[in-house]
Write a protein that holds these residues in place. Structure first.
Motif, PDB file in Angstrom:
ATOM      1  N   PRO A 144       0.826  -1.210   0.000  1.00 53.90           N
ATOM      2  CA  PRO A 144       0.000   0.000   0.000  1.00 53.90           C
ATOM      3  C   PRO A 144       0.855   1.252   0.000  1.00 53.90           C
ATOM      4  O   PRO A 144       1.951   1.284   0.558  1.00 53.90           O
ATOM      5  CB  PRO A 144      -0.804  -0.124   1.295  1.00 53.90           C
ATOM      6  N   GLY A 145       0.359   2.276  -0.626  1.00 53.87           N
ATOM      7  CA  GLY A 145       1.061   3.551  -0.648  1.00 53.87           C
ATOM      8  C   GLY A 145       0.068   4.676  -0.780  1.00 53.87           C
ATOM      9  O   GLY A 145      -1.128   4.463  -0.984  1.00 53.87           O
ATOM     10  N   GLY A 146       0.557   5.895  -0.643  1.00 52.94           N
ATOM     11  CA  GLY A 146      -0.344   7.028  -0.752  1.00 52.94           C
ATOM     12  C   GLY A 146       0.401   8.337  -0.839  1.00 52.94           C
ATOM     13  O   GLY A 146       1.591   8.421  -0.543  1.00 52.94           O
ATOM     14  N   ARG A 147      -0.319   9.331  -1.279  1.00 52.43           N
ATOM     15  CA  ARG A 147       0.224  10.692  -1.330  1.00 52.43           C
ATOM     16  C   ARG A 147      -0.878  11.654  -0.926  1.00 52.43           C
ATOM     17  O   ARG A 147      -1.961  11.644  -1.510  1.00 52.43           O
ATOM     18  CB  ARG A 147       0.725  11.029  -2.731  1.00 52.43           C
ATOM     19  N   MET A 148      -0.617  12.461   0.096  1.00 56.95           N
ATOM     20  CA  MET A 148      -1.612  13.436   0.508  1.00 56.95           C
ATOM     21  C   MET A 148      -1.660  14.563  -0.511  1.00 56.95           C
ATOM     22  O   MET A 148      -0.643  15.167  -0.845  1.00 56.95           O
ATOM     23  CB  MET A 148      -1.294  14.000   1.886  1.00 56.95           C
ATOM     24  N   VAL A 149      -2.843  14.853  -1.005  1.00 61.82           N
ATOM     25  CA  VAL A 149      -3.040  15.945  -1.951  1.00 61.82           C
ATOM     26  C   VAL A 149      -3.423  17.218  -1.210  1.00 61.82           C
ATOM     27  O   VAL A 149      -2.903  18.293  -1.490  1.00 61.82           O
ATOM     28  CB  VAL A 149      -4.124  15.572  -2.980  1.00 61.82           C
ATOM     29  N   ALA A 150      -4.329  17.102  -0.243  1.00 60.57           N
ATOM     30  CA  ALA A 150      -4.755  18.282   0.520  1.00 60.57           C
ATOM     31  C   ALA A 150      -5.446  17.855   1.798  1.00 60.57           C
ATOM     32  O   ALA A 150      -6.122  16.826   1.848  1.00 60.57           O
ATOM     33  CB  ALA A 150      -5.702  19.145  -0.316  1.00 60.57           C
ATOM     34  N   LEU A 151      -5.255  18.648   2.848  1.00 61.57           N
ATOM     35  CA  LEU A 151      -5.994  18.505   4.099  1.00 61.57           C
ATOM     36  C   LEU A 151      -6.376  19.906   4.543  1.00 61.57           C
ATOM     37  O   LEU A 151      -5.502  20.730   4.815  1.00 61.57           O
ATOM     38  CB  LEU A 151      -5.157  17.820   5.182  1.00 61.57           C
ATOM     39  N   VAL A 152      -7.678  20.189   4.566  1.00 62.92           N
ATOM     40  CA  VAL A 152      -8.139  21.533   4.900  1.00 62.92           C
ATOM     41  C   VAL A 152      -9.266  21.469   5.928  1.00 62.92           C
ATOM     42  O   VAL A 152     -10.065  20.526   5.941  1.00 62.92           O
ATOM     43  CB  VAL A 152      -8.627  22.296   3.648  1.00 62.92           C
ATOM     44  N   ARG A 153      -9.292  22.453   6.799  1.00 62.83           N
ATOM     45  CA  ARG A 153     -10.426  22.643   7.713  1.00 62.83           C
ATOM     46  C   ARG A 153     -11.297  23.724   7.098  1.00 62.83           C
ATOM     47  O   ARG A 153     -10.829  24.839   6.826  1.00 62.83           O
ATOM     48  CB  ARG A 153      -9.928  23.065   9.096  1.00 62.83           C
ATOM     49  N   ARG A 154     -12.557  23.400   6.861  1.00 59.22           N
ATOM     50  CA  ARG A 154     -13.414  24.330   6.124  1.00 59.22           C
ATOM     51  C   ARG A 154     -14.878  24.114   6.499  1.00 59.22           C
ATOM     52  O   ARG A 154     -15.223  23.193   7.229  1.00 59.22           O
ATOM     53  CB  ARG A 154     -13.231  24.133   4.619  1.00 59.22           C
ATOM     54  N   GLU A 155     -15.719  24.998   5.952  1.00 59.78           N
ATOM     55  CA  GLU A 155     -17.149  24.825   6.101  1.00 59.78           C
ATOM     56  C   GLU A 155     -17.591  23.621   5.279  1.00 59.78           C
ATOM     57  O   GLU A 155     -17.066  23.378   4.190  1.00 59.78           O
ATOM     58  CB  GLU A 155     -17.893  26.075   5.632  1.00 59.78           C
ATOM     59  N   PRO A 156     -18.549  22.849   5.768  1.00 55.61           N
ATOM     60  CA  PRO A 156     -18.997  21.684   5.012  1.00 55.61           C
ATOM     61  C   PRO A 156     -19.872  22.090   3.841  1.00 55.61           C
ATOM     62  O   PRO A 156     -20.502  23.155   3.854  1.00 55.61           O
ATOM     63  CB  PRO A 156     -19.816  20.902   6.043  1.00 55.61           C
ATOM     64  N   THR A 157     -19.903  21.251   2.831  1.00 55.07           N
ATOM     65  CA  THR A 157     -20.893  21.427   1.778  1.00 55.07           C
ATOM     66  C   THR A 157     -22.263  21.056   2.351  1.00 55.07           C
ATOM     67  O   THR A 157     -22.368  20.474   3.438  1.00 55.07           O
ATOM     68  CB  THR A 157     -20.591  20.530   0.576  1.00 55.07           C
ATOM     69  N   GLU A 158     -23.291  21.361   1.616  1.00 58.41           N
ATOM     70  CA  GLU A 158     -24.639  21.016   2.079  1.00 58.41           C
ATOM     71  C   GLU A 158     -24.788  19.510   2.251  1.00 58.41           C
ATOM     72  O   GLU A 158     -25.393  19.035   3.223  1.00 58.41           O
ATOM     73  CB  GLU A 158     -25.674  21.541   1.087  1.00 58.41           C
ATOM     74  N   LEU A 159     -24.213  18.741   1.307  1.00 61.04           N
ATOM     75  CA  LEU A 159     -24.278  17.290   1.394  1.00 61.04           C
ATOM     76  C   LEU A 159     -23.531  16.788   2.627  1.00 61.04           C
ATOM     77  O   LEU A 159     -24.040  15.941   3.380  1.00 61.04           O
ATOM     78  CB  LEU A 159     -23.695  16.655   0.137  1.00 61.04           C
TER      79      LEU A 159
END
Length: 254
Positions: free
Chosen positions: A93-108
Motif C-alpha cells: 500500500p502507498g499514498g500521497r496526501m493531496v490536501a488537508l483543509v479545515r473548512r465549512e462543510p458542503t450542504e451534502l
C-alpha cells in the motif's frame, strides 16, 4: 487493541500473502491453531469466518480450510482500511496526501454528518497506490473532533492507515453504509490517476458512525475500474442488500 480473532486472522492473512500458505494449500486445523495461539476453537473459527468472507479461504466446515487463489477483490468488511486490503492481496500500500483543509462543510456533507450550523469539517484528499500504481482517489470529510487527529497521522507518513491509527486513539468505527456506482473520471480524478477524462471509475460513497450512531466520516472514493472489484456476502438471515437502477447499497458493521 484488536480482539484475538482479528489478530489471528491478520496473521493468517499475512501468511497467505507472503506465500507461507500458498493457493491450494491447507491452513492448520482449528485445534492446532487454538493450541499455538492459546485461543479457543471458537476464536479460531471466527478468524476463519473473516478470511472466508474476504474470499481468501474455503468456508467448508469439518475440514482444514483450503487457501484460494488470490484476486483483487475487496470485501465490504475491508473498505475502511485500504492498507489492510492491499496487504491481504500481496500488494504494497502507498499514498500521497493531496490536501488537508479545515473548512465549512458542503450542504451534502453537513447533512450526512448531521452537523449543526457553524460546525466545520476536516477534508482530506489522498491518492492511494497499489505497489506504486495509482488506483484510487480518496476524498473524506471528517467531523471536527476526528479531523483534528488526522493532521498528525498524515504528517507521520502518507502510507499510514488512518483507520488503524484512529482505532489506536480510541475511535471506534462501528457501522458503515456503502453505495457503489459507476462514474466517468472528472478532470481532477484523471490527473491524479494518470488516465483520460471520462475513463470509467468505480465510485464508493461511505458514511461511517460510531457505536452510538454518531457520524464520523463521509467519504467519496474513486477507483480505477480495472484495479478492484467489490464483493458482498449476505444471507437470508441477515440480508441488507438493496438494489436500484443505478447503485448497489450495502449496510455492514465496520
Amino acid at each position: 487493541m484488536s480482539s484475538l480473532y482479528r489478530q489471528l486472522s491478520d496473521e493468517l492473512r499475512t501468511g497467505i500473502a507472503d506465500g507461507t500458505y500458498p493457493p491450494g494449500s491447507r491452513l492448520p486445523s482449528e485445534s492446532e491453531l487454538a493450541e499455538r495461539y492459546g485461543a479457543s476453537r471458537g476464536t479460531v473459527r471466527q478468524a476463519f469466518t473473516v478470511l472466508a468472507a474476504d474470499g481468501l479461504i474455503s468456508s467448508r466446515k469439518g475440514t482444514r480450510r483450503l487457501v484460494l487463489q488470490p484476486t483483487l477483490v475487496q470485501s465490504f468488511s475491508q473498505l475502511h482500511s485500504f492498507s489492510q486490503w492491499a496487504a491481504s492481496i500481496g500488494e504494497t500500500p502507498g499514498g500521497r496526501m493531496v490536501a488537508l483543509v479545515r473548512r465549512e462543510p458542503t450542504e451534502l456533507e453537513a447533512g450526512k454528518l448531521e452537523l449543526d450550523p457553524g460546525e466545520r469539517v476536516y477534508h482530506l484528499t489522498r491518492l492511494r497506490l497499489l505497489s506504486g500504481r495509482p488506483v484510487m482517489v480518496e476524498r473524506t470529510a471528517y467531523v471536527e473532533r476526528i479531523g483534528a487527529l488526522i493532521g498528525g497521522i498524515v504528517i507521520d507518513g502518507d502510507d499510514e492507515s488512518i483507520t488503524i491509527r484512529l482505532e489506536e486513539l480510541g475511535v471506534v468505527f462501528a457501522h458503515a453504509e456503502h453505495t457503489v456506482s459507476a462514474i466517468p473520471a472528472e478532470a481532477d480524478d484523471a490527473h491524479l490517476l494518470g488516465v483520460r477524462p471520462r475513463t470509467p471509475l468505480l465510485r464508493e460513497l461511505r458514511r461511517t458512525t460510531d457505536p452510538a450512531n454518531r457520524p464520523l466520516e463521509w467519504s467519496d472514493d474513486r477507483y480505477l475500474g480495472d484495479a478492484v472489484a467489490f464483493t458482498v456476502h449476505n444471507s437470508v438471515q441477515a440480508n441488507t442488500l438493496v438494489r436500484s437502477s443505478a447503485t448497489v447499497t450495502k449496510e455492514t458493521p465496520a
